[in-house]
Motif scaffolding. Structure first.
Motif, PDB file in Angstrom:
ATOM      1  N   TRP A   1       0.804  -1.218   0.000  1.00  0.00           N
ATOM      2  CA  TRP A   1       0.000   0.000   0.000  1.00  0.00           C
ATOM      3  C   TRP A   1       0.839   1.271   0.000  1.00  0.00           C
ATOM      4  O   TRP A   1       0.319   2.351  -0.268  1.00  0.00           O
ATOM      5  CB  TRP A   1      -0.912   0.056   1.232  1.00  0.00           C
ATOM      6  CG  TRP A   1      -1.818  -1.106   1.394  1.00  0.00           C
ATOM      7  CD1 TRP A   1      -2.103  -2.083   0.467  1.00  0.00           C
ATOM      8  CD2 TRP A   1      -2.563  -1.433   2.559  1.00  0.00           C
ATOM      9  NE1 TRP A   1      -2.976  -2.991   0.995  1.00  0.00           N
ATOM     10  CE2 TRP A   1      -3.289  -2.625   2.277  1.00  0.00           C
ATOM     11  CE3 TRP A   1      -2.702  -0.847   3.810  1.00  0.00           C
ATOM     12  CZ2 TRP A   1      -4.132  -3.223   3.208  1.00  0.00           C
ATOM     13  CZ3 TRP A   1      -3.543  -1.437   4.738  1.00  0.00           C
ATOM     14  CH2 TRP A   1      -4.246  -2.614   4.444  1.00  0.00           C
ATOM     15  N   ALA A   2       2.106   1.176   0.372  1.00  0.00           N
ATOM     16  CA  ALA A   2       2.914   2.380   0.533  1.00  0.00           C
ATOM     17  C   ALA A   2       4.350   2.107   0.119  1.00  0.00           C
ATOM     18  O   ALA A   2       4.797   0.956   0.060  1.00  0.00           O
ATOM     19  CB  ALA A   2       2.861   2.874   1.978  1.00  0.00           C
ATOM     20  N   THR A   3       5.070   3.181  -0.180  1.00  0.00           N
ATOM     21  CA  THR A   3       6.491   3.089  -0.493  1.00  0.00           C
ATOM     22  C   THR A   3       7.259   4.008   0.448  1.00  0.00           C
ATOM     23  O   THR A   3       6.714   5.020   0.927  1.00  0.00           O
ATOM     24  CB  THR A   3       6.793   3.521  -1.939  1.00  0.00           C
ATOM     25  OG1 THR A   3       6.728   4.949  -2.027  1.00  0.00           O
ATOM     26  CG2 THR A   3       5.804   2.920  -2.925  1.00  0.00           C
ATOM     27  N   PRO A   4       8.513   3.707   0.716  1.00  0.00           N
ATOM     28  CA  PRO A   4       9.320   4.597   1.570  1.00  0.00           C
ATOM     29  C   PRO A   4       9.648   5.916   0.898  1.00  0.00           C
ATOM     30  O   PRO A   4      10.205   6.810   1.529  1.00  0.00           O
ATOM     31  CB  PRO A   4      10.587   3.773   1.833  1.00  0.00           C
ATOM     32  CG  PRO A   4      10.674   2.825   0.689  1.00  0.00           C
ATOM     33  CD  PRO A   4       9.268   2.499   0.318  1.00  0.00           C
ATOM     34  N   ASP A   5       9.272   6.056  -0.385  1.00  0.00           N
ATOM     35  CA  ASP A   5       9.533   7.293  -1.120  1.00  0.00           C
ATOM     36  C   ASP A   5       8.460   8.350  -0.911  1.00  0.00           C
ATOM     37  O   ASP A   5       8.551   9.446  -1.470  1.00  0.00           O
ATOM     38  CB  ASP A   5       9.654   6.999  -2.619  1.00  0.00           C
ATOM     39  CG  ASP A   5      10.719   5.955  -2.919  1.00  0.00           C
ATOM     40  OD1 ASP A   5      11.824   6.084  -2.381  1.00  0.00           O
ATOM     41  OD2 ASP A   5      10.430   5.014  -3.675  1.00  0.00           O
ATOM     42  N   GLY A   6       7.413   8.015  -0.142  1.00  0.00           N
ATOM     43  CA  GLY A   6       6.401   9.027   0.146  1.00  0.00           C
ATOM     44  C   GLY A   6       5.105   8.865  -0.624  1.00  0.00           C
ATOM     45  O   GLY A   6       4.406   9.848  -0.860  1.00  0.00           O
TER      46      GLY A   6
END
Length: 410
Positions: free
Chosen positions: A296-301
């Motif tokens: 659901w999410a990436t560490p890139d924002g």
């Protein structure tokens, strides 16, 4: 200017999840730019159920007071056998439910909820909504996310600290990420939803009033299909939603499917229910697509919320509620830990995933129970007959009584 851009939240999609996210972030002091691909906001679908876990959040955000004049507080969820029309079980809602779960259970037209969200968003100067705008590209750097947005055929760049995809089950943002970052694609569930909205004074409305409860959510159970019906628009109409197996049809919120699928599925039901289905037509069909819980999410924002992240079948009546919960929790986590907003995405996903998994399992259980046949249906009916209404309500405490917990990082 750099600080403003690092705090700015960019949201793709102005449906229920996207508008809730805009309000939740604005409430916590973030400027929000909200982009919607449609030139005019039109609510897809018809009625929807809003359980207390969702209305509690809407109340905090100032949306509930705007919605209540057009919503209805059903007195119960009633389960009926579609063949005999015998009542199998009743889960109390109304005042008893609100006292138990701390917020009302509502049914409403989707357009009324969207209008309430829009009106509330208009009160916030830090929320900018742009329609006819499609997010077509993403550029990342260590401190920000830049989205390329196409408006009237012209491309412009918008930079923020986070980019949130709230553009639904057929999310174009997720599709782009699926090619590069391993996000899941949507898939057809094998189920069709058939919808109709009938005026209460029409022949179909009167036919429903004879076999259903005008002030309740009524679910008719049958091996070949199930149908959920409840009042909307201040009781002036009834929303009917029937669910059957079916072949894949064109993606979208309405499509064309052979009516024989629905008429075949209701064979063996009570004559009065068959008459209601015939009078309520023509029915609008749409395919039920789901999204696998992969990422659901990436560490890139970048984060996906609501149907863009985890579209589910409607058998737990929690699609809208899960998007509302997603949005509220994400905004609170990012605001509570401003020094590390991107790490907040990881924490948020880890906290949300078990909750959504449990809701998915509840939906699968409901479908199994509602479509049971033969000995399994007999056992289901016996269990429901011997289980008091208080116990049936208690079974839902984990779902309807849910509240966000304060997160403390060590």
């Amino acid at each position: 200017m750099a600080e403003t851009r690092s705090r700015q939240i960019v949201i793709a999609g102005a449906g229920i999840a996207g508008l809730t996210a805009a309000l939740a972030f604005a409430e916590r002091g973030f400027p929000v730019k909200l982009f919607e691909q449609a030139k005019q906001l039109e609510a897809a679908g018809a009625g929807l159920q809003l359980s207390p876990n969702a209305t509690r959040i809407l109340r905090r955000l100032g949306v509930l007071d705007r919605l209540l004049p057009n919503a209805i507080r059903p007195q119960a969820v009633v389960l009926k056998d579609a063949g005999s029309l015998r009542e199998l079980a009743r889960v109390p809602l109304g005042e008893a439910g609100e006292k138990r779960w701390g917020a009302p259970y509502l049914v409403a037209h989707r357009a009324d909820l969207q209008a309430a969200l829009m009106a509330t968003a208009a009160d916030w100067p830090d929320i900018e909504l742009v329609t006819g705008a499609r997010v077509s590209g993403i550029a990342l750097d260590p401190q920000s996310v830049t989205a390329t947005v196409e408006i009237d055929g012209k491309a412009t760049s918008v930079t923020g600290g986070l980019l949130i995809g709230a553009d639904g089950v057929w999310s174009s943002l997720r599709a782009g990420l699926a090619r590069t970052a391993g996000f899941a694609a949507s898939r057809f569930s094998g189920e069709l939803a058939w919808r109709a909205t009938v005026p209460a004074e029409s022949a179909a409305g009167q036919a429903f009033a004879q076999i259903g409860a005008a002030n309740c959510v009524t679910t008719f159970l049958h091996p070949g299909f199930h149908m959920v019906a409840y009042p909307v628009s201040k009781g002036r109409a009834f929303n009917l939603a029937a669910f059957t197996k079916g072949e894949r049809i064109a993606e979208g919120w309405s499509g064309h499917a052979d009516p024989a699928i629905l008429s075949g599925a209701i064979r063996g039901t009570a004559a009065a229910l068959s008459r209601l289905v015939a009078l309520a037509g023509p029915w609008t069909a749409f395919p039920i697509h789901t999204v696998e819980q992969r990422r659901w999410a990436t560490p890139d924002g970048i984060a996906l919320i609501g149907d863009a992240a985890h579209a589910m079948t409607p058998f737990a009546a929690q699609g809208a509620a899960m998007g509302i919960e997603d949005a509220s929790m994400l905004a609170n986590l990012v605001a509570d830990f401003p020094g590390d907003p991107r790490q907040s995405l990881t924490v948020w996903e880890n906290l949300r995933r078990p909750r959504v998994e449990k809701v998915l399992k509840r939906g699968a259980l409901n479908r199994l129970a509602w479509h049971a046949r033969g000995p399994v249906a007999i056992v289901r009916n016996l269990v429901l007959a011997t289980r008091p209404a208080e116990k049936l309500a208690a079974d839902l405490d984990w779902l309807y009584g849910w509240e966000e917990r304060k997160v403390v990082r060590r």
